[in-house]
Design an enzyme around this catalytic site. Structure first.
Site, PDB file in Angstrom:
ATOM      1  N   TRP A 150      -6.701  61.724  53.619  1.00  0.00           N
ATOM      2  CA  TRP A 150      -5.745  62.943  53.149  1.00  0.00           C
ATOM      3  C   TRP A 150      -6.208  63.427  51.709  1.00  0.00           C
ATOM      4  O   TRP A 150      -5.508  64.269  51.459  1.00  0.00           O
ATOM      5  CB  TRP A 150      -4.256  62.255  52.947  1.00  0.00           C
ATOM      6  N   ASN A 151      -7.020  62.627  51.123  1.00  0.00           N
ATOM      7  CA  ASN A 151      -7.503  63.146  49.690  1.00  0.00           C
ATOM      8  C   ASN A 151      -8.180  64.235  49.364  1.00  0.00           C
ATOM      9  O   ASN A 151      -7.843  65.242  48.574  1.00  0.00           O
ATOM     10  CB  ASN A 151      -7.732  62.166  48.656  1.00  0.00           C
ATOM     11  N   LYS A 174      -9.884  63.503  63.755  1.00  0.00           N
ATOM     12  CA  LYS A 174      -8.532  62.946  63.423  1.00  0.00           C
ATOM     13  C   LYS A 174      -8.336  63.060  62.020  1.00  0.00           C
ATOM     14  O   LYS A 174      -8.728  62.538  61.333  1.00  0.00           O
ATOM     15  CB  LYS A 174      -8.391  61.432  63.827  1.00  0.00           C
ATOM     16  N   PRO A 175      -7.288  64.035  61.500  1.00  0.00           N
ATOM     17  CA  PRO A 175      -7.022  64.055  60.270  1.00  0.00           C
ATOM     18  C   PRO A 175      -6.080  63.165  59.918  1.00  0.00           C
ATOM     19  O   PRO A 175      -5.384  62.668  60.916  1.00  0.00           O
ATOM     20  CB  PRO A 175      -6.316  65.614  59.996  1.00  0.00           C
ATOM     21  N   ALA A 176      -5.887  62.830  58.401  1.00  0.00           N
ATOM     22  CA  ALA A 176      -4.742  61.915  58.397  1.00  0.00           C
ATOM     23  C   ALA A 176      -3.627  62.356  58.758  1.00  0.00           C
ATOM     24  O   ALA A 176      -3.226  63.602  58.823  1.00  0.00           O
ATOM     25  CB  ALA A 176      -4.578  61.590  56.561  1.00  0.00           C
ATOM     26  N   GLY A 227     -12.055  56.366  54.491  1.00  0.00           N
ATOM     27  CA  GLY A 227     -10.782  55.871  54.413  1.00  0.00           C
ATOM     28  C   GLY A 227     -11.050  54.638  53.351  1.00  0.00           C
ATOM     29  O   GLY A 227     -11.981  54.555  52.705  1.00  0.00           O
ATOM     30  N   SER A 228      -9.768  54.032  53.566  1.00  0.00           N
ATOM     31  CA  SER A 228     -10.071  52.886  52.606  1.00  0.00           C
ATOM     32  C   SER A 228     -10.783  51.549  53.275  1.00  0.00           C
ATOM     33  O   SER A 228     -11.248  51.658  54.462  1.00  0.00           O
ATOM     34  CB  SER A 228      -8.408  52.521  52.485  1.00  0.00           C
ATOM     35  N   GLU A 249     -17.413  55.628  54.916  1.00  0.00           N
ATOM     36  CA  GLU A 249     -17.357  56.054  53.459  1.00  0.00           C
ATOM     37  C   GLU A 249     -15.843  55.400  52.883  1.00  0.00           C
ATOM     38  O   GLU A 249     -14.772  56.230  53.290  1.00  0.00           O
ATOM     39  CB  GLU A 249     -17.211  57.538  53.566  1.00  0.00           C
ATOM     40  N   LEU A 250     -15.883  54.327  52.167  1.00  0.00           N
ATOM     41  CA  LEU A 250     -14.870  53.783  51.787  1.00  0.00           C
ATOM     42  C   LEU A 250     -14.373  53.771  50.420  1.00  0.00           C
ATOM     43  O   LEU A 250     -14.780  54.705  49.721  1.00  0.00           O
ATOM     44  CB  LEU A 250     -14.981  52.237  52.398  1.00  0.00           C
ATOM     45  N   CYS A 283     -12.126  59.239  45.727  1.00  0.00           N
ATOM     46  CA  CYS A 283     -12.900  58.033  46.010  1.00  0.00           C
ATOM     47  C   CYS A 283     -13.922  57.910  44.768  1.00  0.00           C
ATOM     48  O   CYS A 283     -14.138  56.787  44.530  1.00  0.00           O
ATOM     49  CB  CYS A 283     -13.439  58.093  47.357  1.00  0.00           C
ATOM     50  N   GLU A 388      -8.633  49.255  43.503  1.00  0.00           N
ATOM     51  CA  GLU A 388      -8.901  50.487  43.403  1.00  0.00           C
ATOM     52  C   GLU A 388      -7.630  50.952  42.964  1.00  0.00           C
ATOM     53  O   GLU A 388      -6.597  51.022  43.688  1.00  0.00           O
ATOM     54  CB  GLU A 388      -9.333  51.219  44.919  1.00  0.00           C
TER      55      GLU A 388
END
Ligand code: NAD
Length: 488
Positions: A150-151, A174-176, A227-228, A249-250, A283, A388
């Site tokens: 979502w960021n 698939k969006p947040a 995502g996380s 990509e975390l 991120c 984080e």
């Protein structure tokens, strides 16, 4: 109520379920979207499978032309799209507008690459036959899924859609759960401009349902997740069973080192944007700052002045000049997390120099606002240092030497971005070589350039997005051998 886009049609979830999307600045419902289930995912994957051979056969120039027609429509509606992004995500209007522009730039980069993808011709030993040679062919990998946080909902959707489509694959996005609206608008425009049905689809709903159904669907061959690190670990486990191609990509906890010879004015701007853009929810944000003792006091003073010029408020509104707008955090949970991390550091002796509270203004009570903070004396084992921190809180440590700064920079499970501010070439070079991270910016703001591969090491992920390199993850190589052509 919005619908999702499956096989070129705006559709509801098969079971009729929906969920609301809230405005983080005031808690009001912006819109409602379908809450898809595994059955919807199955329909969409089948449509993508059906679209694959046709799309793979479309010439690269034609693929690029179709995308560009859609991009013109997106550019024409950039303001409305940015306003929708502000309403669902919370970021200020100027940040939302810059995200739309970054999306357009990234997509144009991949449209330009479409006709430049190539394989190889390889000479082979004569024992295989005179003039035998090998070919390395590149082919679309198949049905792809892009799972987006979502960021930065739009740029991180573009980093998946661009290379997937240009390499000849269909992709499902698939969006947040909390930021589907601007994404649906853009994917709708790209479809309406002439993409064949099933080539670019968008499914809305929960990560645990829609995300997992995509990752475990046997016909999905490639998954790109941003995502996380926790979600990345889960996706890696469940995608592994079917040997899917994945990139992850975390999370990150980027260090920044400010040296005594740095251009302090520029370094200040870089650090402020690096930490506080998108209310710190990046991120690649600067999450740990190491400043040399010689410039520490001056730097902290300059920082406090700049951080003091933020004004919290609805991203759709502007503060009077010269103040700068900061929007709310994205969710109540996000704010509670940052508050918990800060409280833990304070309980162990950290000093908050500015911010770190919820604002008192009545008008902001229904939003997830949080005053940007600068914190000193943060214990190395506190949550602010070890986790984080996805919000506008900057911990600063004083360092005496480059060795110490690099050692501390590397003392993290993450390895996404990093930066150094110095005029000293050998120090810059050491930072580039020795910091364990996917990127080191020298005298530059932390930013994901479309032209340069971007990806983390350690717990920050696997593989790359951006740059021509990203397309390779959407292509499969096949070898072919031409032998014995001139056997007589
Ligand atoms: P998140 O991991 O909670 O969600 C990301 C996406 O994954 C969402 O679409 C979510 O619905 C989906 N998802 C959640 N659980 C899933 C599951 N079990 N299976 C499949 N999909 C699932 O992350 P977030 O809170 O939306 O985003 C913030 C995180 O993203 C931060 O850690 C941040 O550092 C990271 N991030 C990384 C980059 C990068 O390029 N490295 C960029 C932006 C954000």
């Amino acid at each position: 109520m919005s619908k999702m886009l499956i096989n070129g049609q705006w559709t509801d979830a098969l079971n009729g379920e929906t969920h609301p999307v809230f405005n983080p600045a005031n808690g009001q419902v912006v819109d409602t979207v379908p809450a898809a289930s595994r059955a919807d995912v199955d329909l969409a994957v089948k449509a993508a499978q059906a679209a694959l051979p046709g799309w793979a056969d479309v010439s690269p120039d034609e693929r690029a032309a179709l995308i560009r027609q859609g991009l013109h429509q997106v550019a024409a509606q950039a303001k409305e799209i940015a306003a929708l992004l502000t309403a669902e995500q919370g970021k200020p209007a100027f940040e939302a507008q810059s995200e739309v522009q970054h999306f357009l730039h990234g997509m144009e980069f991949y449209a330009g690459l479409a006709s430049k993808l190539r394989g190889a011709q390889v000479p082979l030993p004569p024992a295989l036959g005179k003039h035998a040679y090998g070919l390395v062919l590149k082919r679309p990998v198949g049905v792809c899924a892009g799972i987006v946080p979502w960021n930065f909902p739009l740029t991180l959707m573009g980093t998946k859609v661009g290379p997937a489509l240009m390499a000849g694959n269909p992709i499902l996005i698939k969006p947040a759960r909390t930021t589907p609206l601007a994404t649906l608008k853009i994917i709708g425009l790209l479809n309406e401009a002439g993409l064949p049905p099933g080539v670019l689809q968008c499914l809305t709903g929960a990560g645990s349902v829609v995300g997992e159904s995509l990752v475990t669907h046997p016909a999905v061959r490639r998954v790109a997740l941003t995502g996380s690190s926790e979600t990345g670990r889960r996706v890696m486990q469940i995608a592994g069973a079917d040997f899917k191609r994945i990139t992850l990509e975390l999370g990150g906890s980027d260090p920044c080192i400010v040296c005594p010879d740095a251009n302090l004015k520029r370094a200040l701007s870089g650090v402020v944007v690096g930490r506080y853009w998108n209310a710190g929810q990046q991120c690649l944000a600067i999450k740990r700052l190491y400043v040399f003792a010689e410039v520490y006091d001056a730097f902290v003073e300059g920082l406090l002045e700049r951080v003091g010029s933020y004004r919290l408020g609805d991203g759709a509104t502007r503060p009077e000049k010269p103040f700068i707008r900061m929007g709310p955090l994205h969710s109540a949970q996000q704010r509670a997390e940052v508050e918990g991390q800060l409280a833990d550091a304070v309980a162990r002796g950290a000093k908050v120099l500015i911010g770190g509270q919820r604002p008192n203004e009545r008008a902001l009570k229904d939003g997830h606002f949080f005053e940007p903070a600068v914190v000193l004396d943060v214990p190395a084992d506190s949550r602010l240092a070890t986790e984080e921190v996805f919000g506008p809180v900057l911990p600063i440590w004083k360092v005496k030497a480059l060795d110490e700064a690099i050692e501390k920079a590397n003392g993290s499970p993450w390895g996404l971005g990093s930066s150094i501010w110095t005029q000293n070439l050998s120090w810059a070079n050491r930072a580039i070589r020795e910091i364990e991270a996917g990127v080191t910016w020298v005298n530059q703001i932390h930013y994901g350039y479309d032209e340069l591969p971007f990806g983390g090491v350690k717990a920050s992920g696997l593989g790359h997005e951006h740059g021509p390199e990203a397309v390779e993850y959407y292509l499969e190589r096949k070898g072919a051998v031409f032998g014995g052509l001139d056997w007589e």
